[in-house]
Enzyme design. Structure first.
Site, mmCIF file in Angstrom:
data_model
loop_
_atom_site.group_PDB
_atom_site.id
_atom_site.type_symbol
_atom_site.label_atom_id
_atom_site.label_comp_id
_atom_site.label_asym_id
_atom_site.label_seq_id
_atom_site.Cartn_x
_atom_site.Cartn_y
_atom_site.Cartn_z
ATOM 1 N N SER A 198 0.862 -1.194 0.000
ATOM 2 C CA SER A 198 0.000 0.000 0.000
ATOM 3 C C SER A 198 0.887 1.229 0.000
ATOM 4 O O SER A 198 1.707 1.402 0.900
ATOM 5 C CB SER A 198 -0.888 0.009 1.256
ATOM 6 O OG SER A 198 -1.373 1.332 1.451
ATOM 7 N N ASP A 252 -22.623 -0.376 -1.339
ATOM 8 C CA ASP A 252 -21.316 0.220 -1.633
ATOM 9 C C ASP A 252 -20.581 -0.559 -2.720
ATOM 10 O O ASP A 252 -19.977 0.031 -3.623
ATOM 11 C CB ASP A 252 -20.461 0.268 -0.361
ATOM 12 C CG ASP A 252 -21.163 0.994 0.773
ATOM 13 O OD1 ASP A 252 -22.117 1.741 0.491
ATOM 14 O OD2 ASP A 252 -20.762 0.815 1.935
HETATM 15 C C1 GLA Z 1 -22.865 1.661 4.871
HETATM 16 C C2 GLA Z 1 -23.082 0.223 4.417
HETATM 17 C C3 GLA Z 1 -24.117 0.146 3.294
HETATM 18 C C4 GLA Z 1 -25.401 0.898 3.669
HETATM 19 C C5 GLA Z 1 -25.065 2.288 4.203
HETATM 20 C C6 GLA Z 1 -26.284 3.004 4.715
HETATM 21 O O1 GLA Z 1 -22.282 2.397 3.834
HETATM 22 O O2 GLA Z 1 -21.863 -0.317 3.944
HETATM 23 O O3 GLA Z 1 -24.380 -1.200 2.976
HETATM 24 O O4 GLA Z 1 -26.161 0.160 4.562
HETATM 25 O O5 GLA Z 1 -24.110 2.242 5.248
HETATM 26 O O6 GLA Z 1 -27.147 3.323 3.687
#
Ligand code: GLA
Length: 379
Positions: free
Chosen positions: A65, A168
């Protein structure tokens, strides 16, 4: 990119076979809905994890990294869930691929990231999705985008041990430039929704409150449990199955006022996402503004995941001329997004910085975000 390639060459003695990248994300709207089988609408940031890589002939992965200079080496036997440190996000992807029956050879990987860490912008999903893209290509694995996102999430949930939803990783993998991603977290249907604030005379400002995420893991898991418990009490597979028409009825069947508030957030937030998609698809970017405000109020009062710095940033941005603003991401700190008239972003961000200074908070960071591309090979 040149520094990355030079670092790779100095670590391994030869040039990488390619460079891959995956982005962090901002969630435009739809918070804590993903693990309730609901809807969300993230877009990819220009901020990314870059990985230079080349295959090895043994089953060993050597990873450097450039963010902290560390070099870590692990082999097949080291792939045990619960590993700690940043390398868990790399090893966990190798592990998840193996669990799904994909044989992957060793590799040398050098990575660098400009996704702010601990800011709720999915720096960990960006790392997982970048590594997944690298390993899929090096090993010529034919894995559809949504399945890549699910494998990256499996790394996060089962190897790292964070009980997140799929938003995400789906964002980092599936987003495209110029669009927000409408994502149905039950059917996995996705739609690329054009999102061009500039065309509407607007800008999307991101302000990082630089608030440390204390207790975030415990609070997140607790919100998930409350939602599961509410769905069980209401006799539905997930809170997605409660619609706004059935909300009053559902609330009347729950006695705990805290659980009632949690349910109200999820049900109204799903509704706001669908409304936001309709508005954007009709070309009405400014129409997002009241939905952002309502989403923030719901996260603050019903889901109770905002903190004083985040509320101060949102209120100050609104007073300074933002037409709508909300916290983005999992909560308990992190970033806010504000829709501002074009050319006003600095003035609004300066107002937030002044309010923070006056209240004795650490200085916030800011940038303007344009929807960027998802994970892929870039060289
Ligand atoms: C974090 C989690 C997601 C989602 C958001 C809230 O980013 O990783 O999966 O639940 O919080 O929307």
């Amino acid at each position: 990119m040149e520094n990355l390639i030079a670092a790779f060459t100095s670590l391994t003695g030869s040039a990488p076979v390619g460079v891959w990248s995956a982005p962090g994300r901002v969630n435009l709207i739809g918070e804590h809905t993903d693990y309730n089988d609901g809807f969300c609408m993230p877009f990819a940031l220009p901020h990314r994890v870059l990985v230079a890589a080349a295959p090895r002939t043994d089953r060993t992965w050597r990873v450097q990294s450039l963010n902290n200079g560390e070099v870590v080496t692990f082999s097949g036997e080291d792939l045990v869930p619960g590993m700690s440190g940043w390398q868990a996000y790399v090893a966990g992807v190798v592990w998840a691929l193996g669990e799904a029956g994909h044989a992957v050879d060793g590799a040398d990987l050098v990575l660098t990231s400009d996704v702010p860490m601990g800011a709720g912008l999915s720096s960990s999903a960006a790392l997982e999705c970048a590594v997944l893209t690298v390993l899929a290509d090096l090993n010529e694995l034919d894995i559809a985008g949504i399945d890549r996102a699910k494998l990256a999430r499996r790394c996060e949930n089962e190897f790292v041990g964070a009980p997140t939803g799929l938003m995400d990783q789906a964002a980092s993998t599936l987003c495209t430039e110029g669009h927000a991603l409408f994502f149905d977290c039950r059917s996995f249907e996705t739609r690329q929704v054009p999102f061009d604030p500039a065309e509407a005379g607007l800008e999307l400002l991101v302000v990082d409150t630089n608030t440390p995420h204390t207790h975030v893991d415990g609070e997140y898991a607790e919100r998930r449990r409350s939602c599961d418990q509410a769905a069980a009490t209401l006799g539905v597979p997930a809170l997605r199955d409660i619609t706004s028409d059935g909300l009053a009825d559902a609330l009347a069947r729950l006695d705990d006022p805290i659980i009632q508030r949690r349910v109200r957030h999820v049900v109204t937030e799903d509704e706001r996402v669908l409304d936001a998609v309709r508005r954007l698809e009709a070309g009405d970017v400014a129409g997002l503004a009241p939905l952002l405000d309502a989403s923030h109020a719901s996260m603050r009062d019903d889901f109770e995941i905002t903190v004083p710095t985040v509320d101060l940033a949102v209120e100050t941005a609104r007073r300074a001329g933002a037409i709508g603003a909300r916290m983005t991401g999992g909560g308990f700190g992190g970033c806010i997004i504000a829709l501002v008239p074009r050319g006003e972003a600095d003035r609004v961000a300066d107002a937030v910085a002044a309010a923070f200074a006056e209240a004795g908070h650490a200085a916030p960071d800011r940038f303007i975000a344009a929807p960027s591309a998802g994970a892929g090979r870039i060289a």
